[in-house]
Each structure stands twice: as C-alpha cells, then as structure tokens.
Write an enzyme that holds these catalytic residues in place. Structure first.
Site, short mmCIF file in Angstrom:
data_model
loop_
_atom_site.label_atom_id
_atom_site.label_comp_id
_atom_site.label_asym_id
_atom_site.label_seq_id
_atom_site.Cartn_x
_atom_site.Cartn_y
_atom_site.Cartn_z
N HIS A 94 4.71 4.41 -1.16
CA HIS A 94 5.62 4.28 -0.02
C HIS A 94 6.52 3.06 -0.19
O HIS A 94 7.74 3.13 0.03
CB HIS A 94 4.80 4.15 1.26
CG HIS A 94 5.61 4.28 2.51
ND1 HIS A 94 6.26 5.43 2.89
CD2 HIS A 94 5.88 3.37 3.50
CE1 HIS A 94 6.89 5.25 4.04
NE2 HIS A 94 6.68 4.00 4.42
N GLU B 167 -3.05 -12.61 -7.76
CA GLU B 167 -2.02 -13.56 -7.29
C GLU B 167 -1.34 -14.27 -8.46
O GLU B 167 -0.12 -14.42 -8.48
CB GLU B 167 -2.67 -14.57 -6.34
CG GLU B 167 -1.76 -15.72 -5.92
CD GLU B 167 -0.59 -15.28 -5.05
OE1 GLU B 167 0.23 -16.15 -4.71
OE2 GLU B 167 -0.48 -14.08 -4.73
N HIS C 97 8.78 1.00 14.09
CA HIS C 97 9.02 1.41 12.70
C HIS C 97 8.99 2.93 12.58
O HIS C 97 9.84 3.54 11.92
CB HIS C 97 7.96 0.78 11.80
CG HIS C 97 8.06 1.18 10.36
ND1 HIS C 97 9.17 0.92 9.59
CD2 HIS C 97 7.19 1.82 9.53
CE1 HIS C 97 8.99 1.37 8.36
NE2 HIS C 97 7.80 1.94 8.30
N HIS D 109 1.05 -12.09 -10.47
CA HIS D 109 2.32 -11.99 -9.73
C HIS D 109 3.20 -13.22 -10.00
O HIS D 109 4.42 -13.09 -10.22
CB HIS D 109 2.02 -11.86 -8.24
CG HIS D 109 3.24 -11.69 -7.39
ND1 HIS D 109 3.53 -12.53 -6.35
CD2 HIS D 109 4.25 -10.79 -7.43
CE1 HIS D 109 4.66 -12.16 -5.78
NE2 HIS D 109 5.12 -11.12 -6.41
#
Length: 356
Positions: free
Chosen positions: A330, A99, A272, A102
C-alpha cells in the site's frame, strides 16, 4: 570516530551504483546516475515504511549511530541490556539492525547526491538541465536527514514522522523529474495539453491523501475502524477531529499530556478513508480520459491499475488486521502513483512547450 565509520559505510554502499553509472560512458552518464539515485530513494522510502511498520524507529534510540557506535554489532551489549530491562520495548537486536540499515541506505544516497552535484557542474555545458537542480536536491537531502534525526530524538512525534515521509516522497519526485529532463520526451497530440490542469489537481489530491495516510500510520490509527464500509457499525461514528488533528503533540498523547482518545483515532482513520474515495474517483476518471492518447496510454492504464490496487490493499489492511506485506504494498503503491502523475505532467508540459 564512529561518524567516520558511518561515512565509510555509506561510501562503500554508494560505490556499487556509482561504479555502474561511471561505466555508462556517453552523454547519458549523468542521467543514469540520477535514475540510480531515484531507484535508491524509492527503496529508501519503502524501507522507511518497513522500519515504521515493524516499530523499529527507536531500535537505536540515539542518532546518527547506535548507542554511540557505527553498528549494532559493536553496540550489542547496550542493546541486550535495554531489551532485558524492557522486553516489550522498542529496542531489540533485530529492530536495531532494521533502523541502522535504513540509516546506511540514507548515507549512501547522500553520497550519490554529492556525486550528482559534482558531475552536473563538470558537465554543465552538455546537460539539458541546470546544475542548480542537483544542488537543490542535495539541500533537500540534508533537510530530510535533519527530520530523520528529529524522528528519533522526539520519540516518533507524529508530525515529524509525517513530514519525514512527505520530504522523502518530495525527493523521490524531484529526482524522477530531473531524470526525465535528462532525455528528450516523445511529443503528444495537441489535445492532450488540455488535460494538464486535471493532472495537477490529481497530483495535489494525491499528496493530500498521502499526508493523511502518513498521519494515520504515524498515529497507529489503521485499525481505529475495524470494519468496512462502516466504522464501528456506523456511517458517522463518534469522532474527535480537534484532538485527532492536533499537530504538535507526542505520540499517543494530547498537547496537554493526556492519552489520546479512541474517538480521535477514529477521526484520523475516517478522514483518510473518506478522502480516498474522492481521490480514487478523480484519478480513475483521469486515467480513462488519458488512455485515448497513444503516447500516454501505458501510463494511463498504469494509473488505473494502481488506483484499484491501492483501494484493494487499503481494504485488506482493515479486513486482515494490517498485515505487514500488504501495508508495504500500500505504501509503495502510493509512491508509484506519485511518480506516474509526475511523469504524466512532465509529458504534457514538454508537449506544450514544443507547440509554442
């Protein structure tokens, strides 16, 4: 005090790409800085996906620091205590570092964006773009930072997480468009201009699909349909669209505070998956049509290849039970697809302007 420490960490990280861009003397110095910022933004989007996929979004449950400090090193006692209190919870030393890395990258990007604004105004007479464009992108970074904070303080609320993703991709696309505007583009055959509407439609469809994908990920609905091409053995399984697409609610809950039902998660996943079919057909057709133009051929083949890759990785996420590496590929593929469509649109727009 820890705010100053965080700022210094971001500045130190930004000095590497800043130094590289500064050493690029000449008229393309600003363009180099924008491209470096674009690459860092792509890395940040991908690392944000990694943060979410590893359940590290609450690795440091406060913002902007970690337990009121600038580093998990300093906050290790608080992290260990939280982990001991709830071993299966969201706080571990590894997740805290994920975290905070980031956030460090986000701070470095903020420094680069400020440098862009300064350089754009200093060189505004020689640039091919308006200096207000970097200012708008800097404002977008600030908004993105606010949503990053709300992602933590609102405990990964799905709507906030999805908007955070979309804003990150908007920033990525805006930076790429700015970088392309800093240099002349090759002219296209006049016939290519008639496909601009199709590129725009493809871009809109892709953004909607990315938003749906973000909603799937934010609600942890990837495995709501564990089989393919059917879902739980049915082409139209039981679904609760009203609950699944209720936007303002906490993670895993309805607006009333009840647990979200499996049928709601199926509705999210099925939407989706179904919409992906239409988007894929459109983008594949677009790529096949645009390959006839020599200046667009490489982008067209890249578009086709990425659509196929997205279909394969999306299928693999279901069949292989959502492996981390494939999920990252992806997510990264969706970002590259967005960049390709923006590049295609830019090339066509420039050619149309040149024909006037």
């Amino acid at each position: 005090m820890f705010i100053l420490q965080l700022s210094l960490i971001g500045l130190c990280l930004a000095l590497i790409p800043l130094s590289w861009a500064w050493l690029r003397s000449g008229a393309d110095q600003f363009g180099k800085l924008v491209w470096v910022s674009t690459v860092l933004t792509f890395d940040l989007v991908l690392f944000g996906s990694f943060t979410r996929l590893t359940d590290s979004g609450l690795g440091c449950p406060d913002w902007p620091g970690c337990y009121g400090t600038a580093s998990p090193f300093i906050a290790h006692e608080a992290i260990r205590a939280a982990q001991a209190l709830l071993p299966s919870g969201p706080v571990t030393m590894t997740k805290a570092w994920i975290e905070m890395i980031h956030r460090y990258l986000a701070l470095a990007l903020g420094v680069l964006m400020i440098a862009q604004v300064v350089m754009a105004w200093c060189k505004r007479k020689s640039l091919l773009v308006s200096p207000w464009w970097p200012v708008a992108l800097l404002a977008l970074v600030c908004v993105q930072g606010a949503f990053g904070a709300w992602t933590v303080t609102l405990k990964l609320q799905p709507l906030i997480v999805t908007i955070h993703l979309l804003l990150g991709l908007t920033l990525l696309g805006g930076l790429a468009r700015l970088a392309m505007s800093c240099a002349p583009a090759p002219m296209l055959a006049p016939a290519a201009a008639r496909w601009q509407w199709a590129v725009w439609v493809g871009l809109v469809l892709l953004v909607l699909q990315i938003a749906l994908g973000g909603w799937v990920s934010a609600n942890y609905a990837v495995l709501a349909c564990p089989d393919f091409p059917t879902c739980h053995g049915a082409w139209l399984p039981p679904m609760d669209f009203a609950q699944g697409f209720q936007l303002w609610r906490s993670l895993g809950q309805t607006k009333a505070g009840d647990f979200i039902t499996p049928d709601a998660l199926v509705a999210i996943h099925w939407t989706h998956r179904t919409f992906a079919l239409g988007v894929s057909v459109w983008l594949l057709g677009l790529g096949l049509q645009l390959r006839q133009f020599a200046a667009l051929r490489s982008l067209a083949y890249g578009l086709i290849a990425l659509v196929v890759l997205q279909c394969l990785t999306g299928l693999a996420n279901i069949v292989l039970q959502w492996p981390l590496l494939i999920a990252l590929v992806h997510n990264g593929g969706a970002a590259v697809l967005l960049l390709l469509l923006i590049m295609l649109n830019y090339r066509i727009v420039i050619s149309r302007q040149g024909m006037r």
